[in-house]
Design a protein around this motif. Structure first.
Motif, mmCIF file in Angstrom:
data_model
loop_
_atom_site.group_PDB
_atom_site.id
_atom_site.type_symbol
_atom_site.label_atom_id
_atom_site.label_comp_id
_atom_site.label_asym_id
_atom_site.label_seq_id
_atom_site.Cartn_x
_atom_site.Cartn_y
_atom_site.Cartn_z
ATOM 1 N N VAL A 1 26.800 -27.404 27.812
ATOM 2 C CA VAL A 1 25.629 -28.125 27.323
ATOM 3 C C VAL A 1 24.527 -27.154 26.904
ATOM 4 O O VAL A 1 23.813 -27.397 25.928
ATOM 5 N N SER A 2 24.403 -26.034 27.603
ATOM 6 C CA SER A 2 23.343 -25.074 27.290
ATOM 7 C C SER A 2 23.501 -24.474 25.891
ATOM 8 O O SER A 2 22.534 -24.027 25.296
ATOM 9 N N GLY A 3 24.694 -24.485 25.373
ATOM 10 C CA GLY A 3 24.934 -23.942 24.040
ATOM 11 C C GLY A 3 24.927 -25.003 22.948
ATOM 12 O O GLY A 3 25.169 -24.711 21.788
ATOM 13 N N THR A 4 24.645 -26.252 23.326
ATOM 14 C CA THR A 4 24.653 -27.345 22.367
ATOM 15 C C THR A 4 23.262 -27.549 21.784
ATOM 16 O O THR A 4 22.294 -27.690 22.518
ATOM 17 N N VAL A 5 23.181 -27.583 20.480
ATOM 18 C CA VAL A 5 21.905 -27.804 19.802
ATOM 19 C C VAL A 5 21.738 -29.306 19.587
ATOM 20 O O VAL A 5 22.607 -29.960 19.012
ATOM 21 N N VAL A 6 20.618 -29.846 20.063
ATOM 22 C CA VAL A 6 20.341 -31.264 19.891
ATOM 23 C C VAL A 6 19.170 -31.412 18.925
ATOM 24 O O VAL A 6 18.081 -30.901 19.189
ATOM 25 N N LYS A 7 19.430 -32.094 17.818
ATOM 26 C CA LYS A 7 18.379 -32.305 16.834
ATOM 27 C C LYS A 7 17.677 -33.624 17.132
ATOM 28 O O LYS A 7 18.309 -34.601 17.528
ATOM 29 N N ASP A 8 16.357 -33.637 16.911
ATOM 30 C CA ASP A 8 15.600 -34.874 17.062
ATOM 31 C C ASP A 8 16.044 -35.857 15.982
ATOM 32 O O ASP A 8 16.466 -35.463 14.900
ATOM 33 N N ALA A 9 15.909 -37.149 16.291
ATOM 34 C CA ALA A 9 16.249 -38.175 15.317
ATOM 35 C C ALA A 9 15.304 -38.051 14.114
ATOM 36 O O ALA A 9 14.116 -37.783 14.282
ATOM 37 N N LYS A 10 15.853 -38.240 12.948
ATOM 38 C CA LYS A 10 15.041 -38.142 11.731
ATOM 39 C C LYS A 10 14.090 -39.335 11.660
ATOM 40 O O LYS A 10 14.466 -40.466 11.945
ATOM 41 N N ILE A 11 12.866 -39.053 11.288
ATOM 42 C CA ILE A 11 11.859 -40.107 11.130
ATOM 43 C C ILE A 11 11.713 -40.368 9.640
ATOM 44 O O ILE A 11 11.423 -39.456 8.857
ATOM 45 N N TYR A 12 11.914 -41.616 9.263
ATOM 46 C CA TYR A 12 11.799 -42.006 7.861
ATOM 47 C C TYR A 12 10.387 -42.532 7.595
ATOM 48 O O TYR A 12 9.694 -42.976 8.511
ATOM 49 N N PRO A 13 9.937 -42.493 6.338
ATOM 50 C CA PRO A 13 8.562 -42.891 6.017
ATOM 51 C C PRO A 13 8.160 -44.293 6.508
ATOM 52 O O PRO A 13 7.037 -44.502 6.929
ATOM 53 N N ASN A 14 9.082 -45.255 6.485
ATOM 54 C CA ASN A 14 8.732 -46.618 6.886
ATOM 55 C C ASN A 14 8.948 -46.904 8.376
ATOM 56 O O ASN A 14 8.733 -48.033 8.826
ATOM 57 N N ASP A 15 9.386 -45.890 9.144
ATOM 58 C CA ASP A 15 9.554 -46.057 10.597
ATOM 59 C C ASP A 15 8.182 -46.107 11.259
ATOM 60 O O ASP A 15 7.206 -45.554 10.743
ATOM 61 N N PRO A 16 8.102 -46.765 12.427
ATOM 62 C CA PRO A 16 6.840 -46.732 13.177
ATOM 63 C C PRO A 16 6.527 -45.281 13.546
ATOM 64 O O PRO A 16 7.430 -44.492 13.854
ATOM 65 N N CYS A 17 5.263 -44.905 13.519
ATOM 66 C CA CYS A 17 4.876 -43.534 13.817
ATOM 67 C C CYS A 17 5.153 -43.223 15.286
ATOM 68 O O CYS A 17 4.819 -44.016 16.176
ATOM 69 N N PRO A 18 5.769 -42.076 15.586
ATOM 70 C CA PRO A 18 6.082 -41.725 16.973
ATOM 71 C C PRO A 18 4.836 -41.464 17.830
ATOM 72 O O PRO A 18 4.922 -41.426 19.052
ATOM 73 N N CYS A 19 3.661 -41.343 17.210
ATOM 74 C CA CYS A 19 2.454 -41.092 18.005
ATOM 75 C C CYS A 19 1.979 -42.351 18.733
ATOM 76 O O CYS A 19 1.151 -42.280 19.636
ATOM 77 N N GLY A 20 2.534 -43.508 18.342
ATOM 78 C CA GLY A 20 2.191 -44.748 19.037
ATOM 79 C C GLY A 20 1.032 -45.508 18.433
ATOM 80 O O GLY A 20 0.549 -46.488 19.011
ATOM 81 N N SER A 21 0.594 -45.156 17.247
ATOM 82 C CA SER A 21 -0.563 -45.814 16.625
ATOM 83 C C SER A 21 -0.255 -47.235 16.158
ATOM 84 O O SER A 21 -1.162 -48.035 15.970
ATOM 85 N N GLY A 22 1.016 -47.521 15.924
ATOM 86 C CA GLY A 22 1.401 -48.831 15.402
ATOM 87 C C GLY A 22 1.506 -48.834 13.886
ATOM 88 O O GLY A 22 1.973 -49.796 13.292
#
Length: 167
Positions: free
Chosen positions: A136-157
């Motif tokens: 697992v230590s050698g596995t690269v995990v990429k964050d999920a891609k955020i698309y323009p119409n997705d809710p903002c991850p900052c939580g603003s709504g």
């Protein structure tokens, strides 16, 4: 020329005859396995001596012992001065058991991490956990891609494109 430099020149020489190089590594891996099998029988004993003494103790050539010391160095509790090591340099083989096991897994050296002697050191569950931890230590995990119409991850709504994606 330091021993390590001689070893690397011999073992990693691209210009060398491929059959001779293959024979060198086949012989080295067998001798390496035998040394580890002996070390793992008494894992808490710190073996010390000169490079020459250890080569004689384990019945291997000076170059094989140099290669072995190069390979185990990252798993030792106290690293050896392998870069400037000579025949009469004092070295130790006091290894961290879990780190050694994980380094064997990382090197994909199944002939080493599957040695019978490990069964007396770690139970099967611990060996599996160490194996998984290393993989697992050698596995690269990429964050999920955020698309323009997705809710903002900052939580603003707001939509991402109207919030943090605007910057």
């Amino acid at each position: 020329m330091a021993l390590l430099e001689k070893w690397r020149e011999m073992a990693y020489n691209d210009a060398a005859d491929k059959d001779k190089l293959q024979a060198l590594w086949a012989s080295y891996f067998k001798e390496e396995k035998d040394i580890y099998a002996q070390l793992l029988k008494q894992p808490d004993e710190v073996v010390r001596g000169t490079v020459r003494d250890l080569a004689e103790k384990y019945h291997v050539s000076l170059m094989t012992m140099t290669g072995f010391l190069d390979g185990i160095n990252d798993s030792l509790k106290e690293a050896n001065p392998i870069e400037e090591m000579e025949e009469d340099t004092e070295v130790n083989l006091g290894f961290d058991k879990a780190l050694l096991y994980k380094n064997m897994v990382a090197a994909e050296a199944d002939w080493l991490y599957e040695l019978e002697e490990w069964k007396d050191i770690f139970d099967e569950e611990t060996r599996k956990a160490l194996y998984k931890e290393q993989k697992v230590s050698g596995t690269v995990v990429k964050d999920a891609k955020i698309y323009p119409n997705d809710p903002c991850p900052c939580g603003s709504g707001k939509k991402y494109k109207k919030c943090c994606g605007k910057k």
